[in-house]
Design a protein around this motif. Structure first.
Motif, PDB file in Angstrom:
ATOM      1  N   MET A  37       0.840  -1.193   0.000  1.00 13.67           N
ATOM      2  CA  MET A  37       0.000   0.000   0.000  1.00 13.67           C
ATOM      3  C   MET A  37       0.878   1.247   0.000  1.00 13.67           C
ATOM      4  N   LEU A  38       0.514   2.224  -0.830  1.00 14.57           N
ATOM      5  CA  LEU A  38       1.282   3.448  -0.908  1.00 14.57           C
ATOM      6  C   LEU A  38       0.987   4.340   0.291  1.00 14.57           C
ATOM      7  N   THR A  39       1.995   5.125   0.663  1.00 13.29           N
ATOM      8  CA  THR A  39       1.785   6.127   1.707  1.00 13.29           C
ATOM      9  C   THR A  39       0.661   7.066   1.298  1.00 13.29           C
ATOM     10  N   SER A  40      -0.175   7.437   2.243  1.00 10.67           N
ATOM     11  CA  SER A  40      -1.342   8.265   1.939  1.00 10.67           C
ATOM     12  C   SER A  40      -0.942   9.602   1.332  1.00 10.67           C
ATOM     13  N   LEU A  41      -1.711  10.008   0.323  1.00 13.72           N
ATOM     14  CA  LEU A  41      -1.540  11.329  -0.276  1.00 13.72           C
ATOM     15  C   LEU A  41      -2.641  12.272   0.197  1.00 13.72           C
ATOM     16  N   GLU A  42      -3.317  11.890   1.261  1.00 15.62           N
ATOM     17  CA  GLU A  42      -4.419  12.699   1.773  1.00 15.62           C
ATOM     18  C   GLU A  42      -3.934  14.106   2.120  1.00 15.62           C
ATOM     19  N   GLY A  43      -4.669  15.094   1.641  1.00 12.92           N
ATOM     20  CA  GLY A  43      -4.351  16.485   1.935  1.00 12.92           C
ATOM     21  C   GLY A  43      -3.337  17.124   1.022  1.00 12.92           C
ATOM     22  N   ARG A  44      -2.703  16.353   0.162  1.00 11.81           N
ATOM     23  CA  ARG A  44      -1.700  16.949  -0.724  1.00 11.81           C
ATOM     24  C   ARG A  44      -2.378  17.734  -1.847  1.00 11.81           C
ATOM     25  N   SER A  45      -1.699  18.763  -2.299  1.00 14.14           N
ATOM     26  CA  SER A  45      -2.240  19.659  -3.315  1.00 14.14           C
ATOM     27  C   SER A  45      -1.827  19.169  -4.699  1.00 14.14           C
ATOM     28  N   VAL A  46      -2.827  18.891  -5.523  1.00 17.69           N
ATOM     29  CA  VAL A  46      -2.599  18.325  -6.852  1.00 17.69           C
ATOM     30  C   VAL A  46      -3.287  19.198  -7.896  1.00 17.69           C
ATOM     31  N   ILE A  47      -2.574  19.514  -8.974  1.00 18.64           N
ATOM     32  CA  ILE A  47      -3.163  20.231 -10.090  1.00 18.64           C
ATOM     33  C   ILE A  47      -3.145  19.302 -11.299  1.00 18.64           C
TER      34      ILE A  47
ATOM     35  N   THR B 237      10.729  15.218  -8.765  1.00 19.11           N
ATOM     36  CA  THR B 237      10.854  14.163  -9.756  1.00 19.11           C
ATOM     37  C   THR B 237       9.976  14.476 -10.957  1.00 19.11           C
ATOM     38  N   VAL B 238      10.400  13.967 -12.123  1.00 20.47           N
ATOM     39  CA  VAL B 238       9.677  14.204 -13.376  1.00 20.47           C
ATOM     40  C   VAL B 238       9.571  12.886 -14.118  1.00 20.47           C
ATOM     41  N   ASN B 239       8.341  12.428 -14.351  1.00 18.99           N
ATOM     42  CA  ASN B 239       8.116  11.160 -15.034  1.00 18.99           C
ATOM     43  C   ASN B 239       6.959  11.307 -16.009  1.00 18.99           C
ATOM     44  N   ALA B 240       6.751  10.283 -16.831  1.00 19.23           N
ATOM     45  CA  ALA B 240       5.687  10.362 -17.836  1.00 19.23           C
ATOM     46  C   ALA B 240       4.910   9.064 -17.926  1.00 19.23           C
ATOM     47  N   VAL B 241       3.622   9.196 -18.185  1.00 23.49           N
ATOM     48  CA  VAL B 241       2.777   8.051 -18.513  1.00 23.49           C
ATOM     49  C   VAL B 241       2.491   8.097 -20.008  1.00 23.49           C
ATOM     50  N   LEU B 242       2.493   6.924 -20.644  1.00 19.62           N
ATOM     51  CA  LEU B 242       2.264   6.818 -22.083  1.00 19.62           C
ATOM     52  C   LEU B 242       1.026   5.964 -22.325  1.00 19.62           C
ATOM     53  N   PRO B 243      -0.136   6.592 -22.408  1.00 20.38           N
ATOM     54  CA  PRO B 243      -1.353   5.817 -22.646  1.00 20.38           C
ATOM     55  C   PRO B 243      -1.402   5.257 -24.070  1.00 20.38           C
ATOM     56  N   GLY B 244      -2.033   4.091 -24.181  1.00 15.74           N
ATOM     57  CA  GLY B 244      -2.418   3.571 -25.484  1.00 15.74           C
ATOM     58  C   GLY B 244      -3.819   4.045 -25.791  1.00 15.74           C
ATOM     59  N   ASN B 245      -4.638   3.150 -26.291  1.00 11.79           N
ATOM     60  CA  ASN B 245      -6.017   3.513 -26.619  1.00 11.79           C
ATOM     61  C   ASN B 245      -6.891   3.408 -25.375  1.00 11.79           C
TER      62      ASN B 245
ATOM     63  N   ALA C  75      -0.221   7.482 -12.564  1.00 14.26           N
ATOM     64  CA  ALA C  75       0.169   8.817 -12.100  1.00 14.26           C
ATOM     65  C   ALA C  75       0.247   8.852 -10.580  1.00 14.26           C
ATOM     66  N   LEU C  76      -0.677   8.160  -9.927  1.00 15.50           N
ATOM     67  CA  LEU C  76      -0.676   8.110  -8.462  1.00 15.50           C
ATOM     68  C   LEU C  76       0.616   7.485  -7.940  1.00 15.50           C
ATOM     69  N   TYR C  77       1.077   6.435  -8.599  1.00 19.45           N
ATOM     70  CA  TYR C  77       2.349   5.832  -8.173  1.00 19.45           C
ATOM     71  C   TYR C  77       3.498   6.824  -8.318  1.00 19.45           C
ATOM     72  N   PHE C  78       3.603   7.488  -9.463  1.00 20.37           N
ATOM     73  CA  PHE C  78       4.691   8.442  -9.660  1.00 20.37           C
ATOM     74  C   PHE C  78       4.630   9.579  -8.642  1.00 20.37           C
ATOM     75  N   ALA C  79       3.429   9.892  -8.144  1.00 19.88           N
ATOM     76  CA  ALA C  79       3.266  10.982  -7.175  1.00 19.88           C
ATOM     77  C   ALA C  79       3.533  10.540  -5.739  1.00 19.88           C
ATOM     78  N   SER C  80       3.688   9.263  -5.533  1.00 22.44           N
ATOM     79  CA  SER C  80       3.776   8.723  -4.179  1.00 22.44           C
ATOM     80  C   SER C  80       5.164   8.911  -3.568  1.00 22.44           C
ATOM     81  N   ASP C  81       5.225   8.783  -2.237  1.00 21.45           N
ATOM     82  CA  ASP C  81       6.514   8.792  -1.551  1.00 21.45           C
ATOM     83  C   ASP C  81       7.359   7.603  -1.996  1.00 21.45           C
ATOM     84  N   GLU C  82       6.694   6.482  -2.261  1.00 15.75           N
ATOM     85  CA  GLU C  82       7.409   5.268  -2.649  1.00 15.75           C
ATOM     86  C   GLU C  82       8.134   5.419  -3.980  1.00 15.75           C
ATOM     87  N   ALA C  83       7.710   6.380  -4.819  1.00 13.29           N
ATOM     88  CA  ALA C  83       8.369   6.628  -6.100  1.00 13.29           C
ATOM     89  C   ALA C  83       9.367   7.776  -6.002  1.00 13.29           C
TER      90      ALA C  83
END
Length: 253
Positions: free
Chosen positions: A1-11, A178-186, A222-230
């Motif tokens: 389980m990822l560390t909680s992102l509760e309360g963090r500011s996301v745009i 950190t800077v990462n990217a997601v590459l969606p398919g269809n 995206a949630l994984y890349f935003a996590s403390d674990e990443a």
């Protein structure tokens, strides 16, 4: 389980529909304070109401540097800072290479590629103050890996985003960002609806998992890349396409 992102500011830019809306929904579910942005105030208002508590909106055009700064300032004023930027907004009009106009090219590059630069630049001070700043760019398999007729300008913009990600990751590492990217398919979105049922059926048939992706599939990446674990992951990409780019030919399926 990822560390909680509760309360963090996301745009989340381009958060009123499609993949952006899916990303916003995933972050809202884990208790983040999400601000969605876009140009259509009515669409933003409707999406924020649908997404529920924890999601608000700010209008603006990412192709305009001043507009990006205003959006970032509004989010900082509202949430006290910015911890995560999901640079998702993009356009994908079709234009054949032999008829493409300079305006066609500028529209796509100005939004998809330049808009990524402008959004990141505007959010940088707040992301640095966060101490755990995360940037997640929505690129595509189209351009970095595959091609599709009529989308040469789109493909170029999405491949360009990955060049940006790799160098920005180096530049911003010292700031703790950190800077990462997601590459969606269809992915099943309103935009794909416009391609027609035949297109969707043919795409699903070419995907090993035999279905189109859901917008939340991109949100979870995206949630994984935003996590403390990443926190030790930067300059990387993840393909979310149900295995679409794997087969050499349809016969492999």
């Amino acid at each position: 389980m990822l560390t909680s992102l509760e309360g963090r500011s996301v745009i989340v830019t381009g958060g009123s529909k499609g993949i952006g809306k899916g990303i916003a929904r995933v972050f809202a579910r884990v208790g983040a304070r999400v601000v969605i942005t876009g140009r259509d105030e009515n669409a933003l208002r409707t999406a924020a109401d649908e997404l529920g508590a924890g999601v608000t909106w700010v209008s603006g055009d990412i192709a305009d540097p001043a507009g990006c700064r205003a959006m970032a300032e509004a989010v900082v004023e509202r949430n006290g800072g910015i911890d995560v930027l999901c640079a998702n907004a993009g356009v994908f009009p079709s234009a054949a290479l032999d008829t493409m106009t300079p305006d066609d090219l500028e529209h796509v590059l100005g939004t998809n590629l330049k808009g990524t630069f402008y959004t990141v630049q505007a959010c940088l001070p707040a992301l640095e103050r966060s101490g755990r700043g995360r940037i997640v760019v929505t690129s595509s398999i189209t351009g970095p890996i595959t091609g599709y007729p009529g989308w040469s300008h789109y493909a170029a913009s999405k491949a360009g985003q990955l060049g940006f990600v790799r160098t920005a990751a180096i530049e911003l590492a010292g700031k703790g960002i950190t800077v990462n990217a997601v590459l969606p398919g269809n992915i099943a979105t309103e935009g794909l609806d416009g391609m027609g049922e035949d297109y969707q059926r043919s795409m699903a048939a070419s995907i090993p998992l035999k279905r189109l992706g859901k917008v939340e599939d991109i949100g979870y990446a995206a949630l994984y890349f935003a996590s403390d674990e990443a926190g030790y992951v930067t300059g990387q990409t993840i393909v979310i396409d149900g295995g679409q780019v794997l087969p050499e030919t349809l016969e492999a399926l």
